[in-house]
Design a protein around this motif. Sequence first.
Motif, PDB file in Angstrom:
ATOM      1  N   ASN B  41       0.832  -1.198   0.000  1.00 55.06           N
ATOM      2  CA  ASN B  41       0.000   0.000   0.000  1.00 55.06           C
ATOM      3  C   ASN B  41       0.870   1.252   0.000  1.00 55.06           C
ATOM      4  OD1 ASN B  41      -2.571  -1.381   0.216  1.00 55.06           O
ATOM      5  ND2 ASN B  41      -1.846  -1.985   2.259  1.00 55.06           N
ATOM      6  N   GLY B  42       2.013   1.154  -0.669  1.00 58.00           N
ATOM      7  CA  GLY B  42       2.922   2.287  -0.709  1.00 58.00           C
ATOM      8  C   GLY B  42       3.894   2.304   0.451  1.00 58.00           C
ATOM      9  N   ASP B  43       3.754   1.334   1.360  1.00 56.11           N
ATOM     10  CA  ASP B  43       4.588   1.299   2.554  1.00 56.11           C
ATOM     11  C   ASP B  43       5.896   0.540   2.338  1.00 56.11           C
ATOM     12  OD1 ASP B  43       3.096  -0.939   2.113  1.00 56.11           O
ATOM     13  OD2 ASP B  43       2.711  -1.376   4.226  1.00 56.11           O
ATOM     14  N   ASN B  44       6.010  -0.124   1.179  1.00 55.50           N
ATOM     15  CA  ASN B  44       7.213  -0.926   0.936  1.00 55.50           C
ATOM     16  C   ASN B  44       7.674  -0.716  -0.508  1.00 55.50           C
ATOM     17  OD1 ASN B  44       9.260  -2.824   1.250  1.00 55.50           O
ATOM     18  ND2 ASN B  44       7.926  -4.550   0.723  1.00 55.50           N
ATOM     19  N   PRO B  45       8.150   0.500  -0.824  1.00 58.34           N
ATOM     20  CA  PRO B  45       8.517   0.791  -2.214  1.00 58.34           C
ATOM     21  C   PRO B  45       9.712  -0.046  -2.652  1.00 58.34           C
ATOM     22  CG  PRO B  45       9.230   2.566  -0.775  1.00 58.34           C
ATOM     23  CD  PRO B  45       8.423   1.635   0.075  1.00 58.34           C
ATOM     24  N   PRO B  46       9.855  -0.255  -3.967  1.00 57.38           N
ATOM     25  CA  PRO B  46      11.007  -1.031  -4.447  1.00 57.38           C
ATOM     26  C   PRO B  46      12.324  -0.341  -4.101  1.00 57.38           C
ATOM     27  CG  PRO B  46       9.791  -0.043  -6.293  1.00 57.38           C
ATOM     28  CD  PRO B  46       8.976   0.184  -5.060  1.00 57.38           C
ATOM     29  N   LYS B  47      13.354  -1.165  -3.843  1.00 61.77           N
ATOM     30  CA  LYS B  47      14.678  -0.618  -3.522  1.00 61.77           C
ATOM     31  C   LYS B  47      15.351  -0.072  -4.773  1.00 61.77           C
ATOM     32  CE  LYS B  47      15.442  -3.851   0.291  1.00 61.77           C
ATOM     33  NZ  LYS B  47      14.022  -4.285   0.312  1.00 61.77           N
ATOM     34  N   VAL B  48      15.028  -0.694  -5.903  1.00 61.51           N
ATOM     35  CA  VAL B  48      15.567  -0.264  -7.198  1.00 61.51           C
ATOM     36  C   VAL B  48      14.389  -0.171  -8.151  1.00 61.51           C
ATOM     37  CG1 VAL B  48      17.107  -0.878  -9.110  1.00 61.51           C
ATOM     38  CG2 VAL B  48      17.749  -1.492  -6.764  1.00 61.51           C
ATOM     39  N   PHE B  49      14.330   0.891  -8.946  1.00 60.99           N
ATOM     40  CA  PHE B  49      13.263   0.991  -9.944  1.00 60.99           C
ATOM     41  C   PHE B  49      13.794   1.788 -11.128  1.00 60.99           C
ATOM     42  CE2 PHE B  49       9.418   2.296 -12.070  1.00 60.99           C
ATOM     43  CZ  PHE B  49       8.552   1.231 -11.887  1.00 60.99           C
ATOM     44  N   GLU B  50      14.166   1.065 -12.183  1.00 61.98           N
ATOM     45  CA  GLU B  50      14.752   1.683 -13.385  1.00 61.98           C
ATOM     46  C   GLU B  50      13.883   1.272 -14.567  1.00 61.98           C
ATOM     47  OE1 GLU B  50      19.350   1.027 -11.785  1.00 61.98           O
ATOM     48  OE2 GLU B  50      18.466  -0.376 -13.220  1.00 61.98           O
ATOM     49  N   PHE B  51      12.892   2.099 -14.866  1.00 65.02           N
ATOM     50  CA  PHE B  51      11.911   1.721 -15.877  1.00 65.02           C
ATOM     51  C   PHE B  51      12.408   2.099 -17.273  1.00 65.02           C
ATOM     52  CE2 PHE B  51       7.840   2.157 -18.190  1.00 65.02           C
ATOM     53  CZ  PHE B  51       7.306   0.916 -17.917  1.00 65.02           C
ATOM     54  N   LYS B  52      13.298   1.243 -17.795  1.00 66.26           N
ATOM     55  CA  LYS B  52      13.855   1.434 -19.142  1.00 66.26           C
ATOM     56  C   LYS B  52      14.397   0.088 -19.589  1.00 66.26           C
ATOM     57  CE  LYS B  52      18.274   2.638 -17.116  1.00 66.26           C
ATOM     58  NZ  LYS B  52      19.315   3.613 -16.850  1.00 66.26           N
ATOM     59  N   PRO B  53      14.504  -0.157 -20.896  1.00 65.30           N
ATOM     60  CA  PRO B  53      15.045  -1.442 -21.338  1.00 65.30           C
ATOM     61  C   PRO B  53      16.439  -1.668 -20.751  1.00 65.30           C
ATOM     62  CG  PRO B  53      14.030  -0.300 -23.187  1.00 65.30           C
ATOM     63  CD  PRO B  53      14.058   0.678 -22.037  1.00 65.30           C
ATOM     64  N   GLY B  54      16.650  -2.839 -20.177  1.00 63.38           N
ATOM     65  CA  GLY B  54      17.904  -3.141 -19.501  1.00 63.38           C
ATOM     66  C   GLY B  54      17.923  -2.711 -18.041  1.00 63.38           C
ATOM     67  N   GLY B  66       5.881 -15.382   8.183  1.00 70.06           N
ATOM     68  CA  GLY B  66       6.114 -16.227   7.012  1.00 70.06           C
ATOM     69  C   GLY B  66       7.430 -15.889   6.354  1.00 70.06           C
ATOM     70  N   PRO B  67       7.608 -16.412   5.156  1.00 64.70           N
ATOM     71  CA  PRO B  67       8.887 -16.226   4.476  1.00 64.70           C
ATOM     72  C   PRO B  67       9.077 -14.817   3.916  1.00 64.70           C
ATOM     73  CG  PRO B  67       7.385 -17.488   3.102  1.00 64.70           C
ATOM     74  CD  PRO B  67       6.682 -17.257   4.402  1.00 64.70           C
ATOM     75  N   THR B  68      10.332 -14.507   3.598  1.00 65.42           N
ATOM     76  CA  THR B  68      10.684 -13.273   2.897  1.00 65.42           C
ATOM     77  C   THR B  68      10.832 -13.588   1.415  1.00 65.42           C
ATOM     78  OG1 THR B  68      11.784 -12.311   4.799  1.00 65.42           O
ATOM     79  CG2 THR B  68      12.459 -11.478   2.642  1.00 65.42           C
ATOM     80  N   TYR B  69      10.174 -12.788   0.602  1.00 68.00           N
ATOM     81  CA  TYR B  69      10.240 -12.948  -0.845  1.00 68.00           C
ATOM     82  C   TYR B  69      11.044 -11.806  -1.450  1.00 68.00           C
ATOM     83  CZ  TYR B  69       6.597 -16.525  -0.581  1.00 68.00           C
ATOM     84  OH  TYR B  69       5.897 -17.662  -0.292  1.00 68.00           O
ATOM     85  N   ASN B  70      11.903 -12.148  -2.409  1.00 67.33           N
ATOM     86  CA  ASN B  70      12.620 -11.143  -3.186  1.00 67.33           C
ATOM     87  C   ASN B  70      12.169 -11.243  -4.636  1.00 67.33           C
ATOM     88  OD1 ASN B  70      14.596 -11.775  -0.844  1.00 67.33           O
ATOM     89  ND2 ASN B  70      15.268  -9.822  -1.701  1.00 67.33           N
ATOM     90  N   PHE B  71      11.895 -10.086  -5.221  1.00 68.41           N
ATOM     91  CA  PHE B  71      11.396  -9.974  -6.592  1.00 68.41           C
ATOM     92  C   PHE B  71      12.403  -9.127  -7.354  1.00 68.41           C
ATOM     93  CE2 PHE B  71       8.691  -7.170  -9.357  1.00 68.41           C
ATOM     94  CZ  PHE B  71       8.180  -8.128 -10.216  1.00 68.41           C
ATOM     95  N   ASP B  72      13.063  -9.706  -8.355  1.00 69.36           N
ATOM     96  CA  ASP B  72      14.124  -9.011  -9.093  1.00 69.36           C
ATOM     97  C   ASP B  72      13.831  -9.052 -10.589  1.00 69.36           C
ATOM     98  OD1 ASP B  72      16.250  -8.271  -7.051  1.00 69.36           O
ATOM     99  OD2 ASP B  72      15.854 -10.371  -6.570  1.00 69.36           O
ATOM    100  N   VAL B  73      13.693  -7.866 -11.151  1.00 72.82           N
ATOM    101  CA  VAL B  73      13.240  -7.701 -12.534  1.00 72.82           C
ATOM    102  C   VAL B  73      14.374  -7.168 -13.404  1.00 72.82           C
ATOM    103  CG1 VAL B  73      11.742  -6.263 -13.999  1.00 72.82           C
ATOM    104  CG2 VAL B  73      10.865  -7.191 -11.836  1.00 72.82           C
ATOM    105  N   THR B  74      14.403  -7.596 -14.668  1.00 68.86           N
ATOM    106  CA  THR B  74      15.136  -6.877 -15.715  1.00 68.86           C
ATOM    107  C   THR B  74      14.128  -6.519 -16.804  1.00 68.86           C
ATOM    108  OG1 THR B  74      17.157  -8.140 -15.304  1.00 68.86           O
ATOM    109  CG2 THR B  74      17.033  -6.945 -17.389  1.00 68.86           C
ATOM    110  N   TYR B  75      13.960  -5.231 -17.058  1.00 70.59           N
ATOM    111  CA  TYR B  75      13.066  -4.806 -18.142  1.00 70.59           C
ATOM    112  C   TYR B  75      13.741  -5.079 -19.476  1.00 70.59           C
ATOM    113  CZ  TYR B  75      10.014  -2.605 -14.764  1.00 70.59           C
ATOM    114  OH  TYR B  75       9.135  -2.400 -13.720  1.00 70.59           O
ATOM    115  N   GLN B  76      13.000  -5.701 -20.400  1.00 75.20           N
ATOM    116  CA  GLN B  76      13.623  -6.111 -21.667  1.00 75.20           C
ATOM    117  C   GLN B  76      13.068  -5.392 -22.885  1.00 75.20           C
ATOM    118  OE1 GLN B  76      13.571 -10.531 -20.576  1.00 75.20           O
ATOM    119  NE2 GLN B  76      15.587 -10.174 -21.425  1.00 75.20           N
ATOM    120  N   ASP B  77      11.862  -4.892 -22.786  1.00 76.43           N
ATOM    121  CA  ASP B  77      11.318  -4.091 -23.891  1.00 76.43           C
ATOM    122  C   ASP B  77      10.219  -3.206 -23.322  1.00 76.43           C
ATOM    123  OD1 ASP B  77      11.321  -3.574 -26.817  1.00 76.43           O
ATOM    124  OD2 ASP B  77       9.242  -4.227 -26.686  1.00 76.43           O
ATOM    125  N   ILE B  78      10.239  -1.935 -23.691  1.00 71.03           N
ATOM    126  CA  ILE B  78       9.216  -0.998 -23.245  1.00 71.03           C
ATOM    127  C   ILE B  78       8.820  -0.138 -24.442  1.00 71.03           C
ATOM    128  CG2 ILE B  78       8.734   1.022 -21.793  1.00 71.03           C
ATOM    129  CD1 ILE B  78      10.658  -0.148 -19.704  1.00 71.03           C
TER     130      ILE B  78
END
Lengths: 152, 151
Positions: B41-54, B66-78
């Motif tokens: 709800n906006g309380d846990n913003p991403p640590k990295v956010f680079e909205f561009k290819p690559g 419960g467990p800790t989840y990590n979500f790691d993205v690479t943007y490939q086409d925008i």
Amino acid sequence: MKPRTVTHASFTLERHFRQPPSRVFGAFADTPAKQAWFHGPDDWARDVHTMDFRVGGMETSSGGSPGGPVSSFRARYQDIVPDQRIVYSYDMDLNGDRISVSLTTIEFKPDGAGTRLVFTEQGAYLDGWDNPALREEGTAQLLDQLASFLDT
Amino acid sequence: MSDHSVAHGTFVVERTYPHPVEKVWAAWSDPKLKSQWFGGNGDNPPKVFEFKPGGRESSAGTIPDGPTYNFDVTYQDIVPLSRILYSYDMHMDGRKISVSLAAIEFWPATGGTKMKLTEYGLFLDGLDTVAQRQEGTIGLMNQLGAFLDRQ
């Protein structure tokens, strides 16, 4: 400008190799070994190829026929289990236009004294530049080159 | 750990939101907006956010008790207002549970925006399933709809 389209498709290729999984995996993991078989057709100029085989590492390759368009491959390794599996995602560009984004899984399974390799690719083909049948055909050609390399 | 299985799965989620494409697009491309519906709800913003290819996006969240989840993205086409393609890894308590390729397409539709999310996933070592991922993604797309409605 071409209309923006995304075509989703996947294919799976299976091969049996006489060599054990450690040897077949090595042909993907070792840079000189991979360069010996992972390249375009013989009439292409020699590819420019770089490779950093670890999770998070990149592999790049570009090349093309003389006077023809330049194809560029750019992969990022996402999972590696030695002698068992390799997962990477990759982009393909043709003269700077992005033509596809794909996720590739290669599994290496003991099969008698040899290896059963299962190559699964899930792809998004962009703007009508390329199609899944061509990619499958190109991948089958690469696996033929791998087989020749392993047999020499 | 002896189970090195790979389960392949794919699913599609389609929605039509009664909002213009620009507004739906902003909910994906602006980290402040995205963090209000994508897993928080906006309380846990991403640590990295680079909205561009690559570019990368990285966030982590812990389920209470419960467990800790990590979500790691690479943007490939925008392509602005048209599509986003990215690959992502999910880790649960440090173990990789999946590698996926996501494509999100946007079209203007009568009275709003049609959005289609297609995911291909590899679910590793029996730690997750495509059914769970689809269910989770449907939940996220519902949260996106609710977020857009209250904006």
